[in-house]
Structure formats: C-alpha cells, structure tokens
Design an enzyme around this catalytic site. Structure first.
Site, PDB file in Angstrom:
ATOM      1  N   LYS A  69      49.790  -3.311 -28.988  1.00 36.78           N
ATOM      2  CA  LYS A  69      48.594  -4.191 -27.946  1.00 36.78           C
ATOM      3  C   LYS A  69      47.212  -4.246 -27.867  1.00 36.78           C
ATOM      4  CE  LYS A  69      49.244  -0.314 -24.223  1.00 36.78           C
ATOM      5  NZ  LYS A  69      49.413  -0.546 -23.124  1.00 36.78           N
ATOM      6  N   HIS A 197      50.502  10.248 -21.966  1.00 35.56           N
ATOM      7  CA  HIS A 197      49.193   9.138 -22.292  1.00 35.56           C
ATOM      8  C   HIS A 197      48.757  10.341 -21.855  1.00 35.56           C
ATOM      9  CE1 HIS A 197      46.699   5.571 -22.734  1.00 35.56           C
ATOM     10  NE2 HIS A 197      46.690   5.714 -21.897  1.00 35.56           N
ATOM     11  N   GLU A 246      50.126   7.839 -30.409  1.00 35.01           N
ATOM     12  CA  GLU A 246      49.744   6.191 -30.234  1.00 35.01           C
ATOM     13  C   GLU A 246      47.866   7.112 -30.461  1.00 35.01           C
ATOM     14  OE1 GLU A 246      51.492   4.436 -26.814  1.00 35.01           O
ATOM     15  OE2 GLU A 246      53.726   5.810 -27.249  1.00 35.01           O
ATOM     16  N   PRO A 247      47.461   6.931 -31.697  1.00 29.85           N
ATOM     17  CA  PRO A 247      46.032   6.635 -32.549  1.00 29.85           C
ATOM     18  C   PRO A 247      46.322   4.858 -32.385  1.00 29.85           C
ATOM     19  CG  PRO A 247      46.911   6.969 -33.914  1.00 29.85           C
ATOM     20  CD  PRO A 247      48.112   6.951 -32.908  1.00 29.85           C
ATOM     21  N   GLY A 248      45.423   4.266 -30.882  1.00 27.54           N
ATOM     22  CA  GLY A 248      45.293   2.731 -31.373  1.00 27.54           C
ATOM     23  C   GLY A 248      43.650   2.368 -31.242  1.00 27.54           C
ATOM     24  N   ASP A 335      31.528 -17.164 -13.638  1.00 26.85           N
ATOM     25  CA  ASP A 335      31.776 -16.820 -12.206  1.00 26.85           C
ATOM     26  C   ASP A 335      30.913 -15.702 -12.551  1.00 26.85           C
ATOM     27  OD1 ASP A 335      34.104 -14.446 -11.927  1.00 26.85           O
ATOM     28  OD2 ASP A 335      34.986 -16.207 -11.801  1.00 26.85           O
TER      29      ASP A 335
END
Length: 423
Positions: A69, A197, A246-248, A335
């Site tokens: 993701k 996390h 989990e190195p994103g 917006d």
C-alpha cells in the site's frame, strides 16, 4: 521471469553517465508544455537498488517485507520482487498483484488487522498462510476460514508523542496475549510470531526499545541502529527466531519526484497572515495563492493526516536576489481541505509555471480519487547504467531488457519516444 510482469505497460529509461534526474525532469516538462500540462512523477528505480544494498549491509539478519500500500506502481513492485524482497499485503487485490509477479506464498504476509472472511479464504486458497491478528474475534474468524493459518500476534506500541493526536490504534496488550494463545490452541491455529508497528513519524528511540522488549516477553510466554544491538540481546541467532520488517518509506520515498503545474493564481494584499509572517513583510507586499493540478485527492492524500515532508522547488530559473513573497499552494478541487502548503516563500510565479516536490514516493502512488475529474499523474521510470549493473548482480538477465531502453545524455523527448508511462 520472477519479478517482471509479462504484460506490464511501462518501460524504464537507462541513463548514461552524462544524464541526470534534472535532465529527465527538464525534458518531461518540455514535452508536457507542448502536449498538455499534466502532473507527472519521475521515479528513479536505481534508488531502490541502493536502499536494498544499504539494508543488506546494515540489517542483513532482518528480512524486509515491503508494504504494497506504500507504493503499488508496477516498476516498484517488479524491481523489489526481483531483489528477493517479501511483500506485506492488506487486501485481496494486493495479494493478487504480487502473485502475478511470481512471488511465492511464503514471501507474502496478509497484514490487514480487520480482514474480510472472503479475503481470508482467498489467502487460504492461494497458500498465503502468514497473517496478523490482535483479538479473539479476528482469531475465530481466521480459524473458520483458514485452518492452516500461521499467526503473528500484533502487539500495541506506545508511539504517540505529546504533539500528536490520538489515532485509531491496532494491536493487543501484553496482558491479552496469553488469552489469545489459549484461544489459538483451542481452535487449532498456530501462533508463530509477534508483530508491532511504529509510525514512520515517530522519532522516539524508547518506542522501539519497549516494542522489541515486549515482543521478547510474548515469546517467553509460549512461542518457543539501535534496533540491531537489541535484536542481538533479545533474539540472538541461536534462538532460532527469524526477524522480519516492513520498510515501506525507506525504500520508495526518495525514489519519486513529482512535478506539478500552476493552473490558477490569486493576488491579495491581506494583512491577515499566518503568525510570525507579519513582522517580515511590508504592508503593501502582495500575498500569492497558487492552485496546482494535483492535490489532497491525488498525490498529496497523506497531507490529510500528516505533515508534508517535502517543500516545493521552483523549476524555472530565477535570480538569487529576486524578491520572495508569502505564498500558499492549493489543489485543483477548490475544497477547503485541499491545501498543500499553508505558507512558504516563493518568487512571483505565473500560470503555467512548474513546481517540483521530492521525496514523494511513499503513500502517494496507490489507489487515488477521481474527485473533480482528477487525472492521475503520469509516471516516468529511469535508472542509471551503474544501477542497472547492480540489478544484474542481483540476478536480472538480459531477458528483462524488454522493459528498458537507452536514454542519451542529450535527451530530447518527443511523442514517439518510448520514455513510457504508467497512468
């Protein structure tokens, strides 16, 4: 070939030693000025190779599982797949995406904390067994839909600092872990490890110390640069425990640069400026508001929940002594939430000028909104020949050259060039 999709609709420009990222951006802007000023990314995939080398040098005992993701563009996934990195997936579509790369199920983790039963069944059918869990209701759901699942207990971490608002948190407490282990035994589900996390915005060293220590406590219950020494203490090699991460942002953040175009401009001589600005300007100095062709409903979506970690750079050349004016940047939606930069100092710009944002590879290139007929930015991939050589050392053969083409140092793009894009 593992790591490369057969029908991937993109290509990667191989730059000779005389060509730079700035050259590529200049020529893409030149092309877009003549064909339509659409926002675009330039992705230097060679930086993924360098990051992986750095990871192996510093964190070799820890296997990386890249969170899809974070950036799910095909070039990124295929390069990482070729490098042998695992993938952390949060949905069926992400699992299918990496399966199409030829990634084995053992190298895929299903990490969504709130899983749909149908997607658990999909993982079971695909042989994706490792998944996370943080409560007994989720555990029972997994037991019904995937009896062969191997669970990582997701434990909570204390990573909220004084200047952050409390966000929705996932993860169980140490106290509850024993209960979850008993439930898992009752339902015949294996618990094989622990997951925690820590937000990429957290700078507190103590958070990692507590989290790793807590993970050790969970193992003690039943599971028979600061981080590396701690792992040696709590999980030495002889313990037989495999440590994964989990190195994103680590892999992709610096690899992508975004170019946006100014589509509208307003000039005001308003004295109501952000605090601290009034003392640095004359009352008659203009304040500029610029609207760009990308915003929070597109590439700047993360701005809705966190601070922007990059500042805009002006593409056009201007004199060093040219005056700078208080400016704000807004997206195209009109917006009230679509504010990109509240206050910055820029030279006076015109409609049609370009701004450059670096470090835009993380959290900006997934599924994006179609709000207000928003067009996704094009993506141009590039890599230097030296990085290509590193890729060959990692196991890529000439069979994959179909995705690569040579870009000379004197780049002049035209509509016929194959500096291909992924929309």
């Amino acid at each position: 070939m593992k790591g490369f999709l057969e029908d991937a609709n993109y290509s990667i420009g191989l730059l000779d030693e005389g060509a730079t990222l700035a050259d590529v951006i200049d020529n893409c802007i030149y092309e877009h000025t003549h064909t339509g000023k659409r926002a675009f990314y330039v992705g230097d995939l060679g930086k993924l190779v360098k990051k992986n080398i750095q990871w192996q040098n510093v964190m070799a005992p820890i296997k990386p599982f890249y969170p899809v993701k974070c950036n799910s563009t095909p070039g990124v996934l295929e390069i990482l797949g070729t490098l042998g990195i695992g993938f952390a997936c949060s949905s069926k579509s992400e699992m299918a995406l990496v399966q199409d790369l030829g990634i084995s199920p053992e190298n895929i983790i299903y990490t969504n904390p709130c899983k749909q039963a149908s997607q658990i069944k999909y993982a079971a059918k695909a042989g994706i067994n490792i998944m996370t869990c943080d409560n007994d209701i989720e555990l029972k759901k997994i037991a019904r839909s995937h009896p062969n699942a191997k669970l990582l207990l997701h434990i909570a971490t204390e990573d909220i600092t004084a200047d952050e608002e409390m966000n929705m948190k996932f993860g169980t407490t140490l106290k509850n872990c024993r209960h979850l282990m008993e439930c898992a035994k009752e339902f015949g589900i294996q618990i094989v490890g622990v997951k925690f996390h820590v937000s990429n915005t957290c700078k507190e060293l103590q958070t990692y110390i507590h989290a790793i220590s807590d993970a050790r406590c969970v193992f003690d219950m039943a599971v028979n640069h600061v981080i590396r020494p701690l792992l040696d203490i709590y999980f030495p090699k002889e313990s037989g425990v495999n440590v994964i991460a989990e190195p994103g942002c680590y892999y992709v953040s610096s690899a992508f640069t975004l170019a946006v175009n100014i589509i509208a401009k307003k000039t005001e001589c308003d004295k109501l400026l952000p605090s601290g600005v009034e003392q640095t300007r004359n009352d008659d100095e203009p304040v500029f508001t610029y609207y760009i062709n990308d915003g929070v409903y597109g590439s700047f979506a993360s701005k809705l929940s966190e601070k922007l970690n990059t500042i805009p750079e002006v593409h056009k050349k201007y004199k060093e002594d040219e005056p700078l004016f208080t400016s704000s940047l807004w997206g195209p939606s009109c917006d009230e939430l679509d504010q990109i930069v509240e206050n910055c100092l820029l030279p006076e710009l015109s409609v049609g000028d370009w701004l450059i944002f670096d470090n835009m590879g993380s959290g900006t290139l997934g599924e994006q909104s179609t709000f207000n007929d928003y067009q996704r930015p094009l993506i141009y991939y590039m890599m230097s020949f030296s990085d290509w050589d590193e890729m060959q050392d990692a196991g890529i053969t000439s069979d994959t050259m179909k995705n690569f083409f040579f870009v000379p140092s004197c780049i002049q793009l035209s509509s016929e060039d194959r500096f291909s894009t992924a929309a």
